[in-house]
Design a protein around this motif. Structure first.
Motif, PDB file in Angstrom:
ATOM      1  N   LEU A 213      14.490  -4.612  18.974  1.00 34.28           N
ATOM      2  CA  LEU A 213      15.937  -4.914  18.844  1.00 34.28           C
ATOM      3  C   LEU A 213      16.811  -4.750  17.995  1.00 34.28           C
ATOM      4  O   LEU A 213      17.738  -4.654  17.908  1.00 34.28           O
ATOM      5  N   MET A 214      16.240  -4.673  16.501  1.00 35.49           N
ATOM      6  CA  MET A 214      17.162  -4.294  15.143  1.00 35.49           C
ATOM      7  C   MET A 214      17.627  -3.747  15.305  1.00 35.49           C
ATOM      8  O   MET A 214      18.504  -3.291  15.301  1.00 35.49           O
TER       9      MET A 214
ATOM     10  N   ILE B 256      30.922   3.523  23.762  1.00 36.99           N
ATOM     11  CA  ILE B 256      29.652   4.542  23.097  1.00 36.99           C
ATOM     12  C   ILE B 256      29.041   4.975  24.076  1.00 36.99           C
ATOM     13  O   ILE B 256      28.861   4.196  25.106  1.00 36.99           O
ATOM     14  N   ASN B 257      27.821   5.464  23.878  1.00 43.61           N
ATOM     15  CA  ASN B 257      27.026   6.255  23.823  1.00 43.61           C
ATOM     16  C   ASN B 257      25.681   4.563  24.344  1.00 43.61           C
ATOM     17  O   ASN B 257      24.791   4.852  23.256  1.00 43.61           O
ATOM     18  N   ILE B 258      25.835   4.008  25.855  1.00 38.79           N
ATOM     19  CA  ILE B 258      25.211   2.588  25.353  1.00 38.79           C
ATOM     20  C   ILE B 258      23.552   3.098  25.721  1.00 38.79           C
ATOM     21  O   ILE B 258      22.691   2.303  25.366  1.00 38.79           O
ATOM     22  N   LEU B 259      22.862   4.203  26.694  1.00 34.25           N
ATOM     23  CA  LEU B 259      21.813   4.558  26.683  1.00 34.25           C
ATOM     24  C   LEU B 259      21.579   4.919  25.712  1.00 34.25           C
ATOM     25  O   LEU B 259      19.862   4.735  25.259  1.00 34.25           O
ATOM     26  N   PHE B 260      21.781   5.352  24.619  1.00 39.44           N
ATOM     27  CA  PHE B 260      21.523   5.412  23.359  1.00 39.44           C
ATOM     28  C   PHE B 260      20.418   4.515  22.343  1.00 39.44           C
ATOM     29  O   PHE B 260      19.408   4.528  21.569  1.00 39.44           O
ATOM     30  N   THR B 261      22.056   3.723  22.621  1.00 37.88           N
ATOM     31  CA  THR B 261      22.003   2.756  21.243  1.00 37.88           C
ATOM     32  C   THR B 261      20.956   1.279  21.815  1.00 37.88           C
ATOM     33  O   THR B 261      20.273   0.511  21.225  1.00 37.88           O
TER      34      THR B 261
ATOM     35  N   ALA C  83      18.494   1.931  25.203  1.00 40.81           N
ATOM     36  CA  ALA C  83      17.151   2.845  25.325  1.00 40.81           C
ATOM     37  C   ALA C  83      16.412   3.088  23.836  1.00 40.81           C
ATOM     38  O   ALA C  83      15.544   3.412  23.782  1.00 40.81           O
ATOM     39  N   VAL C  84      17.214   4.866  24.140  1.00 36.86           N
ATOM     40  CA  VAL C  84      16.701   6.058  23.227  1.00 36.86           C
ATOM     41  C   VAL C  84      16.186   5.970  21.594  1.00 36.86           C
ATOM     42  O   VAL C  84      14.998   5.706  21.404  1.00 36.86           O
ATOM     43  N   LEU C  85      17.641   4.593  21.531  1.00 34.83           N
ATOM     44  CA  LEU C  85      17.146   4.356  19.798  1.00 34.83           C
ATOM     45  C   LEU C  85      15.855   3.517  19.594  1.00 34.83           C
ATOM     46  O   LEU C  85      15.074   3.695  18.596  1.00 34.83           O
ATOM     47  N   PRO C  86      15.815   2.448  20.463  1.00 31.57           N
ATOM     48  CA  PRO C  86      14.652   1.645  20.381  1.00 31.57           C
ATOM     49  C   PRO C  86      12.872   2.368  20.702  1.00 31.57           C
ATOM     50  O   PRO C  86      11.919   2.016  20.191  1.00 31.57           O
TER      51      PRO C  86
END
Length: 155
Positions: free
Chosen positions: A30-31, A62-67, A69-72
């Motif tokens: 989440l962070m 922004i690329n909301i998919l990356f921030t 889903a992918v990043l976490p």
């Protein structure tokens, strides 16, 4: 290692058990998602970079998919590896991952997923991801009460 057990006749409450498995990574995920989203919003707002191809481009800059889903999801194996390493090897791993992210950013630029301002240097990406991963790892350790330290033997 010494283990202290709760006395049966004690009126004090036993300490709550720490989450294990995927639950122990949820606060860090989440962070990472929140921090990544806010940093991307800040830098796109400042015009430092942009995402020409992104989901929901009418709504988000922004690329909301990356921030979201992918990043976490990427943070789980990274944190597991960081937990297993000691000392300077942990720091070298974070630097290696940060270097890989800077290289990946250049690849994303070459295929049109990412555009930087002319005054952007990929060193910024390297330093930013080093700080980002270090902060998320420290937060994960703090939330799980281990701070990535091995227990000290009292024997």
């Amino acid at each position: 290692m010494l283990t202290v057990k709760h006395l049966k006749g004690s009126s004090s409450q036993p300490l709550p058990k720490r989450p294990s498995g995927i639950k122990s990574y949820m606060p860090a995920m989440l962070m990472a998602s929140l921090l990544g989203t806010y940093l991307d919003l800040y830098f796109t707002g400042k015009g430092m970079y942009a995402f020409p191809t992104r989901p929901f481009s009418d709504i988000f800059t922004i690329n909301i998919l990356f921030t979201l889903a992918v990043l976490p999801i990427i943070m789980i194996p990274l944190l597991k590896i960081i937990e297993s390493l000691n000392g300077w090897v942990r720091g070298m791993f974070v630097l290696a991952i940060s270097l890989a992210m800077a290289a990946g950013e250049k690849v994303a630029e070459s295929i049109g997923m990412f555009v930087h301002a002319e005054n952007w240097h990929h060193l910024y990406t390297f330093i930013g991801y080093s700080l980002f991963i270090g902060l998320i790892a420290a937060f994960h350790g703090w939330m799980n009460g281990n701070h990535f330290k091995k227990p000290i033997s009292t024997e």
